[in-house]
Design an enzyme around this catalytic site. Sequence first.
Site, short mmCIF file in Angstrom:
data_model
loop_
_atom_site.label_atom_id
_atom_site.label_comp_id
_atom_site.label_asym_id
_atom_site.label_seq_id
_atom_site.Cartn_x
_atom_site.Cartn_y
_atom_site.Cartn_z
N GLY A 1 -0.90 -28.13 -98.06
CA GLY A 1 0.09 -28.79 -97.22
C GLY A 1 -0.30 -30.24 -96.95
O GLY A 1 -1.39 -30.70 -97.33
N PHE A 2 0.58 -30.94 -96.27
CA PHE A 2 0.37 -32.37 -96.00
C PHE A 2 -0.92 -32.62 -95.21
O PHE A 2 -1.81 -33.35 -95.67
CB PHE A 2 1.61 -32.87 -95.24
CG PHE A 2 1.48 -34.22 -94.59
CD1 PHE A 2 0.91 -35.29 -95.25
CD2 PHE A 2 1.96 -34.42 -93.29
CE1 PHE A 2 0.80 -36.54 -94.65
CE2 PHE A 2 1.87 -35.66 -92.67
CZ PHE A 2 1.28 -36.71 -93.35
N ILE A 3 -1.04 -32.00 -94.06
CA ILE A 3 -2.22 -32.27 -93.22
C ILE A 3 -3.46 -31.63 -93.85
O ILE A 3 -4.53 -32.23 -93.89
CB ILE A 3 -1.98 -31.78 -91.77
CG1 ILE A 3 -0.79 -32.52 -91.15
CG2 ILE A 3 -3.24 -31.97 -90.92
CD1 ILE A 3 -0.38 -32.04 -89.76
N TYR B 1 10.78 -22.33 -83.85
CA TYR B 1 9.49 -22.88 -84.31
C TYR B 1 8.57 -23.11 -83.11
O TYR B 1 7.41 -22.68 -83.11
CB TYR B 1 9.74 -24.18 -85.07
CG TYR B 1 8.48 -24.95 -85.36
CD1 TYR B 1 7.57 -24.51 -86.32
CD2 TYR B 1 8.17 -26.13 -84.66
CE1 TYR B 1 6.40 -25.21 -86.58
CE2 TYR B 1 7.02 -26.83 -84.92
CZ TYR B 1 6.13 -26.38 -85.88
OH TYR B 1 4.97 -27.07 -86.13
N LYS C 1 4.91 -21.34 -82.07
CA LYS C 1 3.66 -22.09 -81.85
C LYS C 1 3.11 -21.78 -80.45
O LYS C 1 1.91 -21.63 -80.26
CB LYS C 1 3.89 -23.59 -82.04
CG LYS C 1 4.03 -24.00 -83.49
CD LYS C 1 2.71 -23.84 -84.24
CE LYS C 1 2.82 -24.13 -85.71
NZ LYS C 1 1.54 -24.02 -86.44
P1 NAD Z 1 3.03 -28.27 -94.64
O1 NAD Z 1 4.22 -27.40 -94.78
O2 NAD Z 1 2.93 -29.45 -95.54
O3 NAD Z 1 1.70 -27.41 -94.78
C1 NAD Z 1 1.63 -26.05 -94.43
C2 NAD Z 1 1.10 -25.28 -95.63
O4 NAD Z 1 0.95 -23.91 -95.25
C3 NAD Z 1 2.06 -25.33 -96.83
O5 NAD Z 1 1.40 -25.85 -97.97
C4 NAD Z 1 2.48 -23.88 -97.02
O6 NAD Z 1 2.64 -23.53 -98.40
C5 NAD Z 1 1.34 -23.12 -96.35
N1 NAD Z 1 1.76 -21.82 -95.84
C6 NAD Z 1 2.81 -21.55 -95.02
N2 NAD Z 1 2.89 -20.25 -94.76
C7 NAD Z 1 1.85 -19.66 -95.41
C8 NAD Z 1 1.42 -18.32 -95.54
N3 NAD Z 1 2.09 -17.31 -94.97
N4 NAD Z 1 0.32 -18.06 -96.28
C9 NAD Z 1 -0.35 -19.08 -96.90
N5 NAD Z 1 0.03 -20.36 -96.83
C10 NAD Z 1 1.13 -20.65 -96.10
O7 NAD Z 1 2.99 -28.75 -93.11
P2 NAD Z 1 2.02 -29.80 -92.39
O8 NAD Z 1 2.87 -30.89 -91.90
O9 NAD Z 1 0.84 -30.08 -93.23
O10 NAD Z 1 1.59 -28.94 -91.13
C11 NAD Z 1 0.32 -28.33 -91.01
C12 NAD Z 1 0.27 -27.59 -89.68
O11 NAD Z 1 0.47 -28.52 -88.61
C13 NAD Z 1 1.36 -26.53 -89.50
O12 NAD Z 1 0.80 -25.47 -88.77
C14 NAD Z 1 2.43 -27.24 -88.69
O13 NAD Z 1 3.21 -26.32 -87.96
C15 NAD Z 1 1.57 -28.11 -87.81
N6 NAD Z 1 2.23 -29.32 -87.30
C16 NAD Z 1 2.62 -30.31 -88.17
C17 NAD Z 1 3.21 -31.45 -87.64
C18 NAD Z 1 3.66 -32.59 -88.51
O14 NAD Z 1 4.28 -33.51 -87.99
N7 NAD Z 1 3.37 -32.62 -89.81
C19 NAD Z 1 3.37 -31.59 -86.26
C20 NAD Z 1 2.99 -30.55 -85.42
C21 NAD Z 1 2.39 -29.42 -85.96
C1 UGA Z 2 8.14 -32.62 -86.62
C2 UGA Z 2 7.72 -31.59 -87.68
O1 UGA Z 2 8.77 -31.35 -88.61
C3 UGA Z 2 7.33 -30.28 -87.06
O2 UGA Z 2 6.76 -29.44 -88.06
C4 UGA Z 2 6.33 -30.57 -86.00
O3 UGA Z 2 5.85 -29.42 -85.42
C5 UGA Z 2 6.89 -31.50 -84.96
O4 UGA Z 2 7.19 -32.73 -85.61
C6 UGA Z 2 5.90 -31.78 -83.85
O5 UGA Z 2 5.60 -32.92 -83.56
O6 UGA Z 2 5.42 -30.82 -83.26
P1 UGA Z 2 10.48 -33.29 -85.64
O7 UGA Z 2 10.10 -33.99 -84.39
O8 UGA Z 2 11.79 -32.58 -85.65
O9 UGA Z 2 9.39 -32.21 -86.06
O10 UGA Z 2 10.37 -34.39 -86.79
P2 UGA Z 2 11.39 -34.93 -87.86
O11 UGA Z 2 11.85 -33.85 -88.76
O12 UGA Z 2 10.76 -36.10 -88.49
O13 UGA Z 2 12.64 -35.38 -86.95
C7 UGA Z 2 12.52 -36.42 -86.00
C8 UGA Z 2 13.87 -36.78 -85.46
O14 UGA Z 2 14.68 -37.34 -86.51
C9 UGA Z 2 14.68 -35.61 -84.89
O15 UGA Z 2 15.38 -36.04 -83.75
C10 UGA Z 2 15.67 -35.29 -86.01
O16 UGA Z 2 16.88 -34.69 -85.56
C11 UGA Z 2 15.93 -36.68 -86.57
N1 UGA Z 2 16.39 -36.65 -87.98
C12 UGA Z 2 15.71 -35.94 -88.92
C13 UGA Z 2 17.51 -37.39 -88.32
O17 UGA Z 2 18.14 -38.03 -87.46
N2 UGA Z 2 17.93 -37.38 -89.61
C14 UGA Z 2 17.27 -36.68 -90.58
O18 UGA Z 2 17.71 -36.72 -91.75
C15 UGA Z 2 16.12 -35.96 -90.22
#
Ligand code: NAD
Ligand code: UGA
Length: 317
Positions: free
Chosen positions: A10-12, A151, A155
């Site tokens: 995944g990304f992070i 979601y 969490k």
């Molecule tokens: P991501 O989707 O890029 O990474 C998550 C990875 O987990 C994916 O590669 C997916 O294939 C894997 N995965 C999902 N379900 C699985 C399963 N059942 N078994 C094995 N692998 C599985 O998302 P991310 O942005 O890298 O997020 C990483 C973590 O941080 C997640 O828990 C997400 O909820 C949390 N998070 C992300 C953000 C954000 O802004 N990116 C913000 C808040 C929380």
């Molecule tokens: C993001 C991540 O997708 C979640 O996985 C994560 O848990 C969450 O941040 C977090 O901080 O905990 P979100 O805030 O919805 O969730 O992030 P975006 O998908 O980037 O959306 C941000 C804002 O842009 C929202 O208000 C959304 O409605 C808006 N948006 C999104 C648009 O206006 N247009 C789009 O095409 C997409």
Amino acid sequence: MKVLVTGCAGFIGYHVVRRLLADGDAVVGLDHLGPYYDPALKRARVADLRRAGPLEFHVGDLADFERLRALAADVDVVLHLAAQPGVRHALLDPFSYERSNLLGMLHVLEVVRRRIPPPRLVWASSSSVYGGNARTPFAEADRVDDPLSLYAATKRAGELLAHSYRHLFGLETLGLRFFTVYGPWGRPDMAYWRFTEALFDDRPLEIYGDAAASRDMTYIDDVVDGVVAAVRRSVPDELLNLGNAEPIPLDRLVQTIERAVGRVARRIAAPPQPGDVATTFADLARAEAALGYRPRVRLEEGIARFVDWYRWWRSVR
Ligand code: NAD
Ligand code: UGA
């Protein structure tokens, strides 16, 4: 140090593993390479990690308890990042959240508590648990009983499961509440990627609801600093915010992307999406005290780096 990283593709996960490999840590990675967004991007991340160092990578699901248990057999830390992310997708596929975020979290906790002695657990929670809270900035001591999306509810459920396991089994668990993380190798479902893609494709971009809605956007390298500090350091905290402490209105995000891409966007006002929150804003005092966490990358710099990467990615994918 040996670390099991779930969600490694995944990304992070990708960015954290890159840093761990660079630091000489041993990494066991697990990911199911699920189809929520293009698995080719996940495979490309893994390929890049393999070039960076000796990664032991396994394709597998958190639902496979015995597999997870075997992978965690001799690690010092479990870094659990795998989850079904995305606030709006939960309306389409609620059971993917059940499987990855509820069952997956319980499996991770059970694996950890059955080890003698248990490894430390660092895992990904989310700013979304603050839900409809009106008081900002959001602090870890605030009540969080108003999740606005499935979601967010999963969490928050993970936080409560971890809390009970700390109490029952004395586990050392740390949930990191990430705030809208962005950057190179990022997530195609998120606003910053979708807006950039629309500009490159010369399509209008859709703004859901109020363009004044804001997110505390956090650059990936800052998040990696916080996560790696949490992996290395034992802290008494159960939950810590990792954000940027500067809410960015959607309007400003679009303008920043326009400048980085060098094009002016056509915008379409779309209806507000169920589950979205109005703002997120992290109080970082605890994360700074516990982990020395201090975000450094400003939005303009971070978006410019993302757009540079995105240009490259379009040229090779
Ligand atoms: P991501 O989707 O890029 O990474 C998550 C990875 O987990 C994916 O590669 C997916 O294939 C894997 N995965 C999902 N379900 C699985 C399963 N059942 N078994 C094995 N692998 C599985 O998302 P991310 O942005 O890298 O997020 C990483 C973590 O941080 C997640 O828990 C997400 O909820 C949390 N998070 C992300 C953000 C954000 O802004 N990116 C913000 C808040 C929380
Ligand atoms: C993001 C991540 O997708 C979640 O996985 C994560 O848990 C969450 O941040 C977090 O901080 O905990 P979100 O805030 O919805 O969730 O992030 P975006 O998908 O980037 O959306 C941000 C804002 O842009 C929202 O208000 C959304 O409605 C808006 N948006 C999104 C648009 O206006 N247009 C789009 O095409 C997409």
